[in-house]
Design a protein around this motif. Structure first.
Motif, PDB file in Angstrom:
ATOM      1  N   LEU A 130     -34.033 112.411 -48.433  1.00  0.00           N
ATOM      2  CA  LEU A 130     -34.080 113.105 -49.719  1.00  0.00           C
ATOM      3  C   LEU A 130     -32.674 113.324 -50.283  1.00  0.00           C
ATOM      4  N   VAL A 131     -31.733 113.722 -49.427  1.00  0.00           N
ATOM      5  CA  VAL A 131     -30.359 113.915 -49.895  1.00  0.00           C
ATOM      6  C   VAL A 131     -29.750 112.574 -50.318  1.00  0.00           C
ATOM      7  N   ASP A 132     -29.932 111.543 -49.499  1.00  0.00           N
ATOM      8  CA  ASP A 132     -29.395 110.228 -49.854  1.00  0.00           C
ATOM      9  C   ASP A 132     -29.999 109.706 -51.157  1.00  0.00           C
ATOM     10  N   SER A 133     -31.286 109.946 -51.372  1.00  0.00           N
ATOM     11  CA  SER A 133     -31.902 109.450 -52.603  1.00  0.00           C
ATOM     12  C   SER A 133     -31.346 110.177 -53.828  1.00  0.00           C
TER      13      SER A 133
ATOM     14  N   ARG B  79     -37.870 115.214 -38.903  1.00  0.00           N
ATOM     15  CA  ARG B  79     -37.430 116.209 -39.880  1.00  0.00           C
ATOM     16  C   ARG B  79     -36.050 115.846 -40.413  1.00  0.00           C
ATOM     17  N   ASN B  80     -35.145 115.496 -39.524  1.00  0.00           N
ATOM     18  CA  ASN B  80     -33.795 115.110 -39.944  1.00  0.00           C
ATOM     19  C   ASN B  80     -33.817 113.878 -40.839  1.00  0.00           C
ATOM     20  N   GLN B  81     -34.643 112.890 -40.514  1.00  0.00           N
ATOM     21  CA  GLN B  81     -34.741 111.680 -41.331  1.00  0.00           C
ATOM     22  C   GLN B  81     -35.269 112.003 -42.721  1.00  0.00           C
ATOM     23  N   LEU B  82     -36.244 112.909 -42.807  1.00  0.00           N
ATOM     24  CA  LEU B  82     -36.785 113.306 -44.107  1.00  0.00           C
ATOM     25  C   LEU B  82     -35.700 113.956 -44.960  1.00  0.00           C
ATOM     26  N   ILE B  83     -34.991 114.910 -44.386  1.00  0.00           N
ATOM     27  CA  ILE B  83     -33.929 115.598 -45.125  1.00  0.00           C
ATOM     28  C   ILE B  83     -32.839 114.607 -45.527  1.00  0.00           C
ATOM     29  N   ASP B  84     -32.409 113.758 -44.606  1.00  0.00           N
ATOM     30  CA  ASP B  84     -31.381 112.765 -44.894  1.00  0.00           C
ATOM     31  C   ASP B  84     -31.828 111.835 -46.019  1.00  0.00           C
TER      32      ASP B  84
ATOM     33  N   VAL C 115     -42.312 117.037 -52.264  1.00  0.00           N
ATOM     34  CA  VAL C 115     -42.068 115.655 -51.832  1.00  0.00           C
ATOM     35  C   VAL C 115     -43.059 114.722 -52.530  1.00  0.00           C
ATOM     36  N   GLY C 116     -44.275 115.188 -52.734  1.00  0.00           N
ATOM     37  CA  GLY C 116     -45.255 114.401 -53.485  1.00  0.00           C
ATOM     38  C   GLY C 116     -44.802 114.141 -54.911  1.00  0.00           C
ATOM     39  N   TYR C 117     -44.236 115.159 -55.560  1.00  0.00           N
ATOM     40  CA  TYR C 117     -43.706 114.978 -56.916  1.00  0.00           C
ATOM     41  C   TYR C 117     -42.574 113.955 -56.913  1.00  0.00           C
ATOM     42  N   TRP C 118     -41.719 114.048 -55.893  1.00  0.00           N
ATOM     43  CA  TRP C 118     -40.613 113.096 -55.769  1.00  0.00           C
ATOM     44  C   TRP C 118     -41.157 111.668 -55.625  1.00  0.00           C
ATOM     45  N   LEU C 119     -42.194 111.504 -54.799  1.00  0.00           N
ATOM     46  CA  LEU C 119     -42.800 110.182 -54.636  1.00  0.00           C
ATOM     47  C   LEU C 119     -43.386 109.674 -55.953  1.00  0.00           C
ATOM     48  N   GLU C 120     -43.937 110.580 -56.759  1.00  0.00           N
ATOM     49  CA  GLU C 120     -44.447 110.174 -58.071  1.00  0.00           C
ATOM     50  C   GLU C 120     -43.315 109.645 -58.957  1.00  0.00           C
ATOM     51  N   GLU C 121     -42.158 110.288 -58.893  1.00  0.00           N
ATOM     52  CA  GLU C 121     -41.007 109.817 -59.677  1.00  0.00           C
ATOM     53  C   GLU C 121     -40.539 108.454 -59.182  1.00  0.00           C
ATOM     54  N   VAL C 122     -40.539 108.267 -57.867  1.00  0.00           N
ATOM     55  CA  VAL C 122     -40.195 106.952 -57.305  1.00  0.00           C
ATOM     56  C   VAL C 122     -41.208 105.918 -57.792  1.00  0.00           C
TER      57      VAL C 122
ATOM     58  N   TRP D 261     -28.174 111.237 -54.118  1.00  0.00           N
ATOM     59  CA  TRP D 261     -26.867 110.633 -54.369  1.00  0.00           C
ATOM     60  C   TRP D 261     -26.984 109.209 -54.899  1.00  0.00           C
ATOM     61  N   THR D 262     -27.893 108.427 -54.343  1.00  0.00           N
ATOM     62  CA  THR D 262     -28.012 107.042 -54.812  1.00  0.00           C
ATOM     63  C   THR D 262     -28.608 106.988 -56.217  1.00  0.00           C
ATOM     64  N   SER D 263     -29.468 107.940 -56.558  1.00  0.00           N
ATOM     65  CA  SER D 263     -29.997 108.011 -57.929  1.00  0.00           C
ATOM     66  C   SER D 263     -28.877 108.301 -58.911  1.00  0.00           C
ATOM     67  N   LEU D 264     -28.032 109.262 -58.564  1.00  0.00           N
ATOM     68  CA  LEU D 264     -26.887 109.563 -59.428  1.00  0.00           C
ATOM     69  C   LEU D 264     -25.951 108.366 -59.544  1.00  0.00           C
ATOM     70  N   GLY D 265     -25.734 107.666 -58.432  1.00  0.00           N
ATOM     71  CA  GLY D 265     -24.887 106.481 -58.457  1.00  0.00           C
ATOM     72  C   GLY D 265     -25.452 105.392 -59.355  1.00  0.00           C
ATOM     73  N   ALA D 266     -26.762 105.200 -59.302  1.00  0.00           N
ATOM     74  CA  ALA D 266     -27.403 104.198 -60.159  1.00  0.00           C
ATOM     75  C   ALA D 266     -27.277 104.583 -61.627  1.00  0.00           C
ATOM     76  N   LEU D 267     -27.505 105.867 -61.946  1.00  0.00           N
ATOM     77  CA  LEU D 267     -27.337 106.322 -63.324  1.00  0.00           C
ATOM     78  C   LEU D 267     -25.906 106.087 -63.804  1.00  0.00           C
ATOM     79  N   TYR D 268     -24.947 106.436 -62.970  1.00  0.00           N
ATOM     80  CA  TYR D 268     -23.539 106.281 -63.328  1.00  0.00           C
ATOM     81  C   TYR D 268     -23.201 104.805 -63.566  1.00  0.00           C
ATOM     82  N   ALA D 269     -23.733 103.928 -62.726  1.00  0.00           N
ATOM     83  CA  ALA D 269     -23.475 102.495 -62.884  1.00  0.00           C
ATOM     84  C   ALA D 269     -24.092 101.963 -64.175  1.00  0.00           C
ATOM     85  N   MET D 270     -25.225 102.521 -64.576  1.00  0.00           N
ATOM     86  CA  MET D 270     -25.900 102.057 -65.797  1.00  0.00           C
ATOM     87  C   MET D 270     -25.367 102.715 -67.060  1.00  0.00           C
ATOM     88  N   LEU D 271     -25.031 104.022 -66.971  1.00  0.00           N
ATOM     89  CA  LEU D 271     -24.738 104.791 -68.177  1.00  0.00           C
ATOM     90  C   LEU D 271     -23.312 105.316 -68.265  1.00  0.00           C
ATOM     91  N   GLY D 272     -22.550 105.203 -67.187  1.00  0.00           N
ATOM     92  CA  GLY D 272     -21.220 105.807 -67.163  1.00  0.00           C
ATOM     93  C   GLY D 272     -21.319 107.321 -67.049  1.00  0.00           C
TER      94      GLY D 272
END
Length: 129
Positions: A60-63, A53-58, A8-15, A65-76
């Motif tokens: 991470l999963v939502d992020s 715990r549920n909020q953390l998992i939700d 999760v720390g690595y993920w925060l670094e990417e954010v 999907w939204t990351s993929l959505g942002a990439l798709y919107a920018m790059l197709g």
């Protein structure tokens, strides 16, 4: 537990890197400090409740999907796939002979001296500015 906290720390670094690229330097710096403390075990992942715990998992999963959505919107579609392949290849090169080298201080994977960050400037992108 320690690996989950580090991941999760690595993920925060990417954010943090994403925020910095968007011009939010102060928030990025705070986020990077939070990531460092989390990886060092100074912070817990949750407050110990099932709801937390549920909020953390939700989140991470939502992020994901939204990351993929942002990439798709920018790059197709093809640009998203190409950029993901480049990152996968570059990340695989961080493990010479299939072995991870962990930096004892940062707890991050140490990049070999010849490692090159992936480049995306040749992938068509919608106008972002």
């Amino acid at each position: 537990k320690e690996q989950a906290r580090r991941s999760v720390g690595y993920w925060l670094e990417e954010v943090s890197e994403t925020l910095k690229a968007m011009g939010f330097e102060d928030i990025a710096t705070d986020m990077k400090r939070l990531a460092k403390d989390l990886k060092a075990g100074k912070l817990d992942l949750t407050d110990g409740t099932a709801g937390s715990r549920n909020q953390l998992i939700d989140g991470l999963v939502d992020s994901t999907w939204t990351s993929l959505g942002a990439l798709y919107a920018m790059l197709g579609q093809s640009g998203t796939i190409e950029s993901m392949e480049r990152v996968l290849i570059a990340n695989a090169k961080k493990f010479p002979d299939g072995q991870a080298i962990i930096d004892p201080e940062t707890k991050k994977y140490r990049k070999p001296d010849d490692w090159v960050e992936p480049e995306f400037t040749d992938i068509p992108c919608v106008e972002l500015d």
